[in-house]
Scaffold this active site. Structure first.
Site, PDB file in Angstrom:
ATOM      1  N   ASP A  80     -40.382  77.317 -38.157  1.00 36.90           N
ATOM      2  CA  ASP A  80     -39.077  77.779 -38.653  1.00 36.90           C
ATOM      3  C   ASP A  80     -39.253  79.099 -39.406  1.00 36.90           C
ATOM      4  O   ASP A  80     -39.889  79.135 -40.459  1.00 36.90           O
ATOM      5  CB  ASP A  80     -38.470  76.718 -39.570  1.00 36.90           C
ATOM      6  CG  ASP A  80     -37.005  76.983 -39.899  1.00 36.90           C
ATOM      7  OD1 ASP A  80     -36.593  78.163 -39.933  1.00 36.90           O
ATOM      8  OD2 ASP A  80     -36.259  76.020 -40.142  1.00 36.90           O
ATOM      9  N   HIS A  84     -35.979  77.347 -35.971  1.00 38.63           N
ATOM     10  CA  HIS A  84     -34.831  76.890 -36.765  1.00 38.63           C
ATOM     11  C   HIS A  84     -33.765  76.365 -35.803  1.00 38.63           C
ATOM     12  O   HIS A  84     -32.810  77.079 -35.474  1.00 38.63           O
ATOM     13  CB  HIS A  84     -34.298  78.060 -37.599  1.00 38.63           C
ATOM     14  CG  HIS A  84     -33.384  77.669 -38.720  1.00 38.63           C
ATOM     15  ND1 HIS A  84     -33.784  76.852 -39.754  1.00 38.63           N
ATOM     16  CD2 HIS A  84     -32.085  77.989 -38.972  1.00 38.63           C
ATOM     17  CE1 HIS A  84     -32.782  76.701 -40.606  1.00 38.63           C
ATOM     18  NE2 HIS A  84     -31.738  77.360 -40.140  1.00 38.63           N
ATOM     19  N   SER A  90     -29.585  73.160 -42.026  1.00 37.54           N
ATOM     20  CA  SER A  90     -29.781  74.410 -42.769  1.00 37.54           C
ATOM     21  C   SER A  90     -28.910  74.423 -44.030  1.00 37.54           C
ATOM     22  O   SER A  90     -29.033  73.525 -44.868  1.00 37.54           O
ATOM     23  CB  SER A  90     -29.503  75.600 -41.845  1.00 37.54           C
ATOM     24  OG  SER A  90     -30.023  76.793 -42.394  1.00 37.54           O
TER      25      SER A  90
END
Length: 224
Positions: free
Chosen positions: A173, A204, A119
Site C-alpha cells: 500500500d 491500496h 481508507s
C-alpha cells in the site's frame, strides 16, 4: 427503507432487512465505489442484509492542493500522527451515527449492524465504532489507520469492547503504509479488543479473494 440518493446508495435484500452493513468509502470516491461489491461477497441468496454506502461531503483537501472532493475529513499532512483533521472526523462521526440510528429507528437492532470502511472510511468506522454508546455486530476497517496513529480515540465507550473488529491491509500500500494499519491493530489488541488482522499482496485496493473472506466474516457476525 428509503434514503435520499444524495446521501447514500442503498442495496436492499430480496427479503425484509433484519441486518445492515454501513460501508464508508475512501478519499475522492463516493458510495458508488463499493456498492458493486455486494454480489461478490458470496452471501446466501436469501440473506436479509441491507447495505448502505453513504457519500462523504465535498470539501477542500489540503494534501491535494485544496482541491474540492468527497472527503470525510481534511488530510493536512502525510505524517501519520498529523494526517487526520480531528474536527472533521468528529463532524463526519455525527453523520455516520445518524445513518446507524436511522436503521435502529426502522427496527434493526444495533447488534445487527456492522460499520465498515475503506481508507478514510475505515478510519471513520474505527473512530465512530469505538465511541458509540450502543453495541454493534462488528467493525470493519480496511487499509486504514487510527486518527491519532498509535493511540485509540478519546471518549471510548466500553460497550463494544468485545465486538469483533476486522482489519485488512495491502502489503504494498503506497497510500496508507501497512505499518500504519498494524500500529492500529497493536493498539486495539493491547487495549483488549477482538481485533483480527490480515494483510494481502496488493496496493491500496481490495481483492476478489478478500471480498469473499469479508462475506464469510459478515455472514458469521450477522448470522446469515
Amino acid at each position: 427503507m428509503s434514503l435520499d440518493s444524495n446521501e447514500a446508495i442503498v442495496v436492499e435484500p430480496d427479503t425484509k432487512a433484519t441486518a445492515c452493513v454501513i460501508w464508508l468509502h475512501g478519499l475522492g470516491d463516493s458510495g458508488a465505489g463499493f456498492a458493486p461489491v455486494v454480489p461478490m461477497l458470496g452471501l446466501p441468496q436469501d440473506h436479509s442484509v441491507r447495505f448502505i454506502f453513504p457519500h462523504a461531503p465535498e470539501q477542500p483537501v489540503t494534501i491535494n492542493g485544496g482541491a474540492v472532493m468527497r472527503s470525510w475529513y481534511d488530510i493536512k499532512s502525510m505524517n501519520l500522527l498529523e494526517r487526520a483533521d480531528l474536527d472533521g472526523v468528529k463532524q463526519s462521526e455525527l453523520k455516520v451515527k445518524r445513518f446507524i440510528e436511522s436503521q435502529m429507528d426502522s427496527g434493526i437492532q444495533s447488534e445487527n449492524i456492522i460499520l465498515a470502511g475503506f481508507s478514510q472510511g475505515g478510519v471513520l468506522s474505527l473512530f465512530t465504532g469505538l465511541r458509540l454508546p450502543y453495541k454493534l455486530a462488528g467493525i470493519m476497517a480496511l487499509s486504514c489507520y487510527l486518527p491519532a496513529g498509535d493511540k485509540l480515540p478519546e471518549g471510548i465507550n466500553e460497550v463494544n469492547k468485545d465486538t469483533p473488529v476486522l482489519q485488512h491491509h495491502g502489503q504494498q500500500d503506497p497510500v496508507v503504509p501497512v505499518d500504519a494499519g498494524k500500529m492500529a491493530n497493536t493498539a486495539l489488541i493491547n487495549a483488549g479488543y477482538l481485533a483480527e488482522w490480515k494483510s494481502y499482496p496488493m496496493p491500496h485496493s481490495v481483492l476478489p479473494q478478500q471480498l469473499a473472506e469479508i462475506g464469510q466474516w459478515l455472514s458469521k457476525q450477522l448470522n446469515v
